[in-house]
Write a protein that holds these residues in place. Structure first.
Motif, mmCIF file in Angstrom:
data_model
loop_
_atom_site.group_PDB
_atom_site.id
_atom_site.type_symbol
_atom_site.label_atom_id
_atom_site.label_comp_id
_atom_site.label_asym_id
_atom_site.label_seq_id
_atom_site.Cartn_x
_atom_site.Cartn_y
_atom_site.Cartn_z
ATOM 1 N N GLN A 1 0.877 -1.316 -0.014
ATOM 2 C CA GLN A 1 0.217 0.106 -0.013
ATOM 3 C C GLN A 1 0.943 1.181 -0.001
ATOM 4 O OE1 GLN A 1 -2.576 -0.312 3.656
ATOM 5 N NE2 GLN A 1 -0.973 -0.731 4.685
ATOM 6 N N VAL B 1 -8.472 1.030 -10.078
ATOM 7 C CA VAL B 1 -7.926 2.275 -11.005
ATOM 8 C C VAL B 1 -7.984 1.782 -12.573
ATOM 9 C CG1 VAL B 1 -5.689 3.457 -11.286
ATOM 10 C CG2 VAL B 1 -6.220 2.805 -9.091
ATOM 11 N N ARG C 1 0.508 5.832 -0.238
ATOM 12 C CA ARG C 1 -0.080 6.982 -0.237
ATOM 13 C C ARG C 1 0.520 8.003 -1.352
ATOM 14 N NH1 ARG C 1 -4.613 9.220 2.853
ATOM 15 N NH2 ARG C 1 -4.450 11.632 3.091
ATOM 16 N N LYS D 1 -8.031 2.165 -5.546
ATOM 17 C CA LYS D 1 -7.989 3.430 -4.949
ATOM 18 C C LYS D 1 -9.098 3.809 -3.916
ATOM 19 C CE LYS D 1 -8.167 8.231 -7.093
ATOM 20 N NZ LYS D 1 -8.436 9.052 -8.302
ATOM 21 N N ASP D 2 -8.714 4.496 -2.980
ATOM 22 C CA ASP D 2 -9.479 4.829 -1.765
ATOM 23 C C ASP D 2 -10.183 6.047 -2.244
ATOM 24 O OD1 ASP D 2 -10.824 5.432 0.465
ATOM 25 O OD2 ASP D 2 -9.154 5.375 1.683
ATOM 26 N N THR E 1 -3.816 10.543 -1.595
ATOM 27 C CA THR E 1 -4.897 9.318 -1.897
ATOM 28 C C THR E 1 -4.127 7.974 -1.545
ATOM 29 O OG1 THR E 1 -5.793 10.578 -3.583
ATOM 30 C CG2 THR E 1 -6.233 8.229 -3.536
ATOM 31 N N ASN E 2 -4.819 7.082 -0.724
ATOM 32 C CA ASN E 2 -4.442 5.737 -0.366
ATOM 33 C C ASN E 2 -4.551 4.917 -1.840
ATOM 34 O OD1 ASN E 2 -3.584 6.466 2.187
ATOM 35 N ND2 ASN E 2 -5.729 6.245 2.852
ATOM 36 N N TYR E 3 -3.633 3.996 -2.027
ATOM 37 C CA TYR E 3 -3.947 3.306 -3.021
ATOM 38 C C TYR E 3 -3.405 1.616 -2.514
ATOM 39 C CZ TYR E 3 -3.840 6.777 -6.328
ATOM 40 O OH TYR E 3 -4.302 8.135 -7.117
ATOM 41 N N GLU F 1 -2.546 7.232 -14.411
ATOM 42 C CA GLU F 1 -2.636 6.879 -13.318
ATOM 43 C C GLU F 1 -1.887 5.490 -12.874
ATOM 44 O OE1 GLU F 1 -5.529 7.458 -9.391
ATOM 45 O OE2 GLU F 1 -6.292 7.068 -11.422
ATOM 46 N N LEU G 1 1.084 4.482 -10.791
ATOM 47 C CA LEU G 1 1.106 3.426 -9.746
ATOM 48 C C LEU G 1 2.069 2.266 -9.721
ATOM 49 C CD1 LEU G 1 -2.473 4.278 -8.836
ATOM 50 C CD2 LEU G 1 -0.532 4.875 -7.450
ATOM 51 N N TYR H 1 -13.140 1.556 -1.997
ATOM 52 C CA TYR H 1 -12.320 1.528 -2.913
ATOM 53 C C TYR H 1 -12.782 1.080 -4.291
ATOM 54 C CZ TYR H 1 -8.683 1.264 0.799
ATOM 55 O OH TYR H 1 -7.587 1.546 1.763
#
Length: 85
Positions: free
Chosen positions: A21, A61, A23, A46-47, A27-29, A66, A70, A58
């Motif tokens: 995980q 993505v 951030r 994606k949160d 944004t948290n992923y 993006e 990531l 979530y």
């Protein structure tokens, strides 16, 4: 290994294994896999929840730019693992 449950639009509940995980830009992923096996399918979630929400929400993505950014971040974090989405 920690898991996260994901509910699809049609009400089906899926369970994913959290591999990593991060951030980015507030944004948290999550990098998740659909099994604990070495040849599992990987996804990035994606949160989209708000700070006031009781539970995280979530989504997958889907934006290519993006997703590419990531993927590079997660590959660097897990430098001994090849990630194929």
């Amino acid at each position: 290994m920690e898991t996260v449950k994901f509910k699809t639009d049609d009400g089906q509940e899926l369970e994913f294994y959290i591999e990593e995980q991060t951030r980015l830009n507030g944004t948290n992923y999550l990098l998740v896999a659909d099994s604990e096996e070495e040849e599992a399918n990987a996804f990035i979630l994606k949160d989209i929840s708000k700070d006031t929400d009781e539970e995280a929400e979530y989504v997958f993505v889907e934006d290519e730019n993006e997703l590419d950014a990531l993927l590079r971040v997660f590959e660097e974090m897990m430098d001994d693992t090849d990630i194929l989405l």
